[in-house]
Design a protein around this motif. Sequence first.
Motif, short mmCIF file in Angstrom:
data_model
loop_
_atom_site.label_atom_id
_atom_site.label_comp_id
_atom_site.label_asym_id
_atom_site.label_seq_id
_atom_site.Cartn_x
_atom_site.Cartn_y
_atom_site.Cartn_z
N TYR A 177 0.87 -1.31 0.15
CA TYR A 177 -0.23 0.21 0.14
C TYR A 177 0.89 1.12 -0.03
O TYR A 177 1.54 1.96 0.71
CB TYR A 177 -1.25 0.51 1.24
N VAL A 178 0.51 2.39 -1.27
CA VAL A 178 1.57 3.42 -1.36
C VAL A 178 1.19 4.04 -1.74
O VAL A 178 1.29 5.21 -2.57
CB VAL A 178 2.84 2.54 -2.48
N GLU A 179 -0.58 4.47 -1.41
CA GLU A 179 -0.47 6.18 -1.79
C GLU A 179 -0.15 6.89 -1.61
O GLU A 179 -0.12 7.60 -0.13
CB GLU A 179 -2.34 5.83 -1.29
N HIS A 180 0.38 8.17 -2.39
CA HIS A 180 0.44 9.03 -1.90
C HIS A 180 0.35 9.83 -0.79
O HIS A 180 -0.97 10.20 -1.05
CB HIS A 180 0.99 9.82 -2.94
N GLU A 182 11.07 12.50 -0.69
CA GLU A 182 10.23 13.21 -0.06
C GLU A 182 10.81 11.71 0.81
O GLU A 182 11.87 10.55 0.78
CB GLU A 182 9.04 12.28 -0.50
N ASN A 183 9.81 11.51 2.25
CA ASN A 183 10.26 10.13 3.03
C ASN A 183 9.96 8.84 2.23
O ASN A 183 9.73 7.89 2.70
CB ASN A 183 9.78 10.37 4.26
N GLN A 184 9.68 8.87 0.56
CA GLN A 184 9.53 7.44 0.26
C GLN A 184 10.04 7.08 -0.68
O GLN A 184 11.53 7.97 -1.54
CB GLN A 184 7.78 8.00 -1.23
N SER A 185 10.74 5.71 -0.14
CA SER A 185 11.22 5.43 -0.46
C SER A 185 11.01 4.02 -1.36
O SER A 185 11.31 3.41 -2.73
CB SER A 185 12.57 4.40 -0.32
N GLY A 186 10.66 2.82 -2.02
CA GLY A 186 10.02 2.96 -2.75
C GLY A 186 8.28 2.36 -3.03
O GLY A 186 7.90 1.82 -2.35
N ILE A 222 2.72 6.70 4.63
CA ILE A 222 3.10 6.77 6.18
C ILE A 222 2.42 5.40 7.37
O ILE A 222 3.32 5.34 7.59
CB ILE A 222 4.23 7.84 6.48
N ASP A 223 1.72 6.56 7.32
CA ASP A 223 0.86 5.73 8.73
C ASP A 223 -0.59 5.23 8.67
O ASP A 223 -1.08 5.57 9.51
CB ASP A 223 0.63 7.43 9.63
N ALA A 224 -0.38 4.59 7.26
CA ALA A 224 -1.76 4.14 7.48
C ALA A 224 -2.15 2.90 7.73
O ALA A 224 -1.12 1.99 8.10
CB ALA A 224 -2.08 4.09 5.50
N PRO A 225 -3.00 2.33 8.30
CA PRO A 225 -3.24 1.37 8.58
C PRO A 225 -3.63 0.36 7.75
O PRO A 225 -3.21 -1.12 8.15
CB PRO A 225 -4.98 1.12 9.60
N GLU A 226 -3.75 0.63 6.24
CA GLU A 226 -3.86 -0.44 5.83
C GLU A 226 -1.86 -0.97 5.84
O GLU A 226 -1.45 -2.33 5.09
CB GLU A 226 -3.93 0.22 4.22
N ASN A 227 -1.21 -1.10 6.06
CA ASN A 227 0.50 -1.31 6.26
C ASN A 227 0.26 -2.67 6.79
O ASN A 227 1.05 -3.96 6.61
CB ASN A 227 1.51 -0.31 6.68
N ASN A 242 8.37 5.11 11.28
CA ASN A 242 6.97 6.09 11.54
C ASN A 242 6.83 3.90 10.61
O ASN A 242 7.25 3.14 10.86
CB ASN A 242 7.18 5.82 10.15
N PHE A 243 5.27 4.36 10.27
CA PHE A 243 4.07 2.99 10.70
C PHE A 243 4.72 2.41 9.79
O PHE A 243 4.88 0.70 9.47
CB PHE A 243 2.97 3.14 10.93
#
Length: 296
Positions: free
Chosen positions: A77-80, A292-296, A84-89, A137-138
């Motif tokens: 799950y990587v919705e822009h 951003e704090n996104q890497s992959g 980062i903090d989504a429960p879907e993780n 982060n989560f």
Amino acid sequence: MSVVLLTGATGFIGRQIHKELTRKGHRVRVVLRPGTAARLAAPAADIIETDDLFARDAGWWAEACAGVDAVIHSAWYVEHGRYIDAPENAACVAGSFQLARGASEAGVRHFIGIGTCMEYRLPGERLAVSSPLEPANFYAACKLSTFHMLREWFARHDTLFSWCRVFYLHGEGEHPRRLAAYVHDQLARGETARLSAGTQLRDFLDVAEAGAMIASLVDTRQPGAINICSGQPVTIRAFVERIADAYGRRDLLEFGTALPHPSDPAAVVGVCNLVKAAGLPETNDESAAEAENQSG
């Protein structure tokens, strides 16, 4: 050549992995949502459709993995702006374990998972796979939890396990709100790009190179944690200036007017430990990407 089951084949990284697997002659079986096959970057030997791959149980995955030599699990799950903090993780963690169970039941010999540089304690200017792990982060905590779970699971089921910690990527298919895409769009329209000071150090890599590096593991069978990175520190400012130089418009860069994200680390630079496969291009020292704090 190997039969490879690939999840996330229409995603930012997955598309590049699929391209490289196909180029190397592997037979690729993809798991997709219904109606998304047109977004594939290369032909697929087999297509399995499901509304939610993270909701499938081990039995379903064992059938999907029948006759498969290797699994590359790039779906997550990587919705822009939300992931980062989504429960879907958490659902991704549980679903990934069901995939792992099914793969081992089907006799898959090699499982390749995708992690993130954010699993490490940050900041860090030389992050090796032996560096301390401390997610902040989560999303990163869930990725690291998946790594630990799958490592222990596969160690008991005679399956080779590789875990790719991806650093900062840019290139084809990146989200339009990421920094690289924003700067390209502003400069192409002749408008000012408003940016932070850009002093943060990053390990930037083109997503096509990252996809090729991950796909190479099917052949090299390198086990354990692997940093998918360039190993070259580049400031965000230098990255943005390189983009501007391609347009001849450094005058449109306005540094210091945008605030950096509060959780943005000062440095995230990796030490690449990938065993090079034959035909894999050397990493470009001047690769650059988003801040951003996104890497992959």
